[in-house]
Design an enzyme around this catalytic site. Structure first.
Site, PDB file in Angstrom:
ATOM      1  N   ASN A 198     -36.668  18.040-138.455  1.00  0.00           N
ATOM      2  CA  ASN A 198     -37.388  18.452-139.656  1.00  0.00           C
ATOM      3  C   ASN A 198     -37.836  17.184-140.380  1.00  0.00           C
ATOM      4  OD1 ASN A 198     -38.286  19.424-142.096  1.00  0.00           O
ATOM      5  ND2 ASN A 198     -36.269  20.156-142.789  1.00  0.00           N
ATOM      6  N   TRP A 199     -39.133  16.928-140.344  1.00  0.00           N
ATOM      7  CA  TRP A 199     -39.649  15.668-140.898  1.00  0.00           C
ATOM      8  C   TRP A 199     -39.810  15.712-142.413  1.00  0.00           C
ATOM      9  CZ3 TRP A 199     -44.123  14.274-136.947  1.00  0.00           C
ATOM     10  CH2 TRP A 199     -43.528  14.023-135.696  1.00  0.00           C
ATOM     11  N   LYS A 200     -39.669  16.897-142.989  1.00  0.00           N
ATOM     12  CA  LYS A 200     -39.834  17.039-144.447  1.00  0.00           C
ATOM     13  C   LYS A 200     -41.184  16.424-144.867  1.00  0.00           C
ATOM     14  CE  LYS A 200     -34.882  17.321-144.714  1.00  0.00           C
ATOM     15  NZ  LYS A 200     -33.655  17.185-145.481  1.00  0.00           N
ATOM     16  N   HIS A 239     -35.192  26.789-146.026  1.00  0.00           N
ATOM     17  CA  HIS A 239     -34.480  25.507-146.136  1.00  0.00           C
ATOM     18  C   HIS A 239     -33.930  25.353-147.555  1.00  0.00           C
ATOM     19  CE1 HIS A 239     -33.622  21.231-146.214  1.00  0.00           C
ATOM     20  NE2 HIS A 239     -33.597  21.284-144.891  1.00  0.00           N
ATOM     21  N   GLU A 250     -33.929  22.988-149.506  1.00  0.00           N
ATOM     22  CA  GLU A 250     -34.846  22.306-150.436  1.00  0.00           C
ATOM     23  C   GLU A 250     -35.901  23.283-150.967  1.00  0.00           C
ATOM     24  OE1 GLU A 250     -35.706  19.064-147.779  1.00  0.00           O
ATOM     25  OE2 GLU A 250     -33.644  18.356-148.063  1.00  0.00           O
ATOM     26  N   GLU A 262     -26.784  24.739-142.597  1.00  0.00           N
ATOM     27  CA  GLU A 262     -26.941  23.428-143.218  1.00  0.00           C
ATOM     28  C   GLU A 262     -26.194  23.396-144.550  1.00  0.00           C
ATOM     29  OE1 GLU A 262     -30.722  21.385-141.478  1.00  0.00           O
ATOM     30  OE2 GLU A 262     -31.195  22.297-143.409  1.00  0.00           O
ATOM     31  N   GLY A 313     -28.714  14.722-146.051  1.00  0.00           N
ATOM     32  CA  GLY A 313     -29.200  13.448-146.569  1.00  0.00           C
ATOM     33  C   GLY A 313     -28.141  12.624-147.274  1.00  0.00           C
ATOM     34  N   SER A 350     -26.970  15.430-141.935  1.00  0.00           N
ATOM     35  CA  SER A 350     -26.546  14.088-141.518  1.00  0.00           C
ATOM     36  C   SER A 350     -26.179  14.002-140.032  1.00  0.00           C
ATOM     37  CB  SER A 350     -25.399  13.583-142.397  1.00  0.00           C
ATOM     38  OG  SER A 350     -25.846  13.473-143.748  1.00  0.00           O
ATOM     39  N   GLY A 407     -32.703  15.900-139.948  1.00  0.00           N
ATOM     40  CA  GLY A 407     -33.659  15.386-140.927  1.00  0.00           C
ATOM     41  C   GLY A 407     -33.938  13.915-140.673  1.00  0.00           C
ATOM     42  N   GLY A 408     -33.303  13.034-141.463  1.00  0.00           N
ATOM     43  CA  GLY A 408     -33.563  11.592-141.424  1.00  0.00           C
ATOM     44  C   GLY A 408     -33.621  10.980-140.033  1.00  0.00           C
TER      45      GLY A 408
HETATM   46  P1  13P Z   1     -30.487  15.065-142.856  1.00  0.00           P
HETATM   47  O1  13P Z   1     -30.300  15.050-141.340  1.00  0.00           O
HETATM   48  O2  13P Z   1     -31.386  13.960-143.335  1.00  0.00           O
HETATM   49  O3  13P Z   1     -29.179  15.151-143.559  1.00  0.00           O
HETATM   50  O4  13P Z   1     -31.287  16.421-143.210  1.00  0.00           O
HETATM   51  C1  13P Z   1     -30.843  17.622-142.685  1.00  0.00           C
HETATM   52  C2  13P Z   1     -31.860  18.670-142.949  1.00  0.00           C
HETATM   53  O5  13P Z   1     -32.101  19.051-144.083  1.00  0.00           O
HETATM   54  C3  13P Z   1     -32.597  19.217-141.799  1.00  0.00           C
HETATM   55  O6  13P Z   1     -33.333  20.332-142.146  1.00  0.00           O
END
Ligand code: 13P
Length: 254
Positions: free
Chosen positions: A13-15, A99, A101, A171, A177, A217, A238-239
């Site tokens: 997920n590149w956000k 998600h 967020e 999640e 993050g 993470s 994510g990251g």
């Molecule tokens: P991180 O891997 O950066 O913690 O993010 C997880 C995430 O929100 C994937 O959708």
């Protein structure tokens, strides 16, 4: 590693990261690294603006493309929204829904999630439905209650046949993050609960088929232990999905 009951999924997920040019060069870097990968499905979720370019770059490869959100309606006066048929046209096969967020910054409710899942299914997209508790909820021992509520609301009125191909992503918000991954055992507890919920509501067959990913993470260093858990069928990253080397290291967890 022992044979798995379900084909794993590693999704990135590149956000709100990567321009079109950056997204395409990521794809060109990733493709040769995963060319021979058959042990898991690979999905990347770029921002809307890069979807079409990434889908073209991924064409003919084993990399699938996901939207990061979808509107519940097919079309209409909904400024800023993107519908499921539009995502399909842009080359998506999957879409992330609910998600944390989106829930946190856009006040998305379980009812919204439910409507979005229906819209995605109707357009032939595979939903990746996110659930998970906040730190406050975990500390107040509300994890089970929150997951039950999100599951009941999000999957309301669906049939077992509709639910089987859906991908659930557990999640925990406190692990996103933050560098603070859930231990494999803590994650497995929630995954087992989620599979029990699918079983109780939609039957054994659905619960055996539905993939449940862990997100929060995930890194090349911790993916292997997570994947050893029986009910963890992959990861939503994510990251660490923003770099082709670290994402491909996660894909090659085995
Ligand atoms: P991180 O891997 O950066 O913690 O993010 C997880 C995430 O929100 C994937 O959708």
């Amino acid at each position: 590693m022992a044979t798995r009951p379900r084909p794993p999924v590693i999704a990135g997920n590149w956000k709100m990261y990567k321009t079109i040019a950056e997204a395409v060069s990521f794809l060109e870097a990733l493709k040769p690294k995963v060319r021979d990968t058959t042990h898991c499905e690979i999905v990347v979720a770029p921002p809307f603006t890069a979807l079409r370019a990434v889908a073209s770059a991924a064409d003919g490869s084993n990399i699938r493309v996901a939207g990061q959100d979808v509107a519940p309606e097919k079309e209409g006066a909904y400024t800023g929204d993107i519908s499921a048929p539009m995502l399909r046209e842009a080359g998506c096969t999957h879409v992330i829904i609910g998600h944390s967020e989106r829930r946190q910054y856009h006040q998305e409710t379980d009812e919204d999630v439910n409507r979005k899942i229906r819209a995605a299914l109707e357009a032939g997209l595979t939903p990746i439905v996110c659930v998970g508790e906040t730190l406050d909820e975990r500390e107040r021992n509300q994890t089970e209650k929150v997951l039950k509520r999100q599951f009941a609301g999000g999957f309301k009125g669906l049939t077992g046949q509709e639910v089987s191909p859906i991908i659930i992503a557990y999640e925990p918000v406190w692990a996103i993050g933050t560098g603070r991954t859930a231990t494999p055992e803590t994650a497995e507890e929630s995954h087992r609960l989620l599979r029990e919920l699918v079983n109780g509501r939609f039957g054994k067959e659905s619960s055996q088929q539905t993939r449940i990913l862990y997100g929060g993470s995930v890194k090349p260093e911790n993916i292997r232990k997570l994947m050893e858990q029986q009910d963890i069928d992959g990861a939503l990253v994510g990251g660490a999905s923003l770099n082709a080397d670290s994402f491909s290291a996660i894909v090659h967890y085995d």
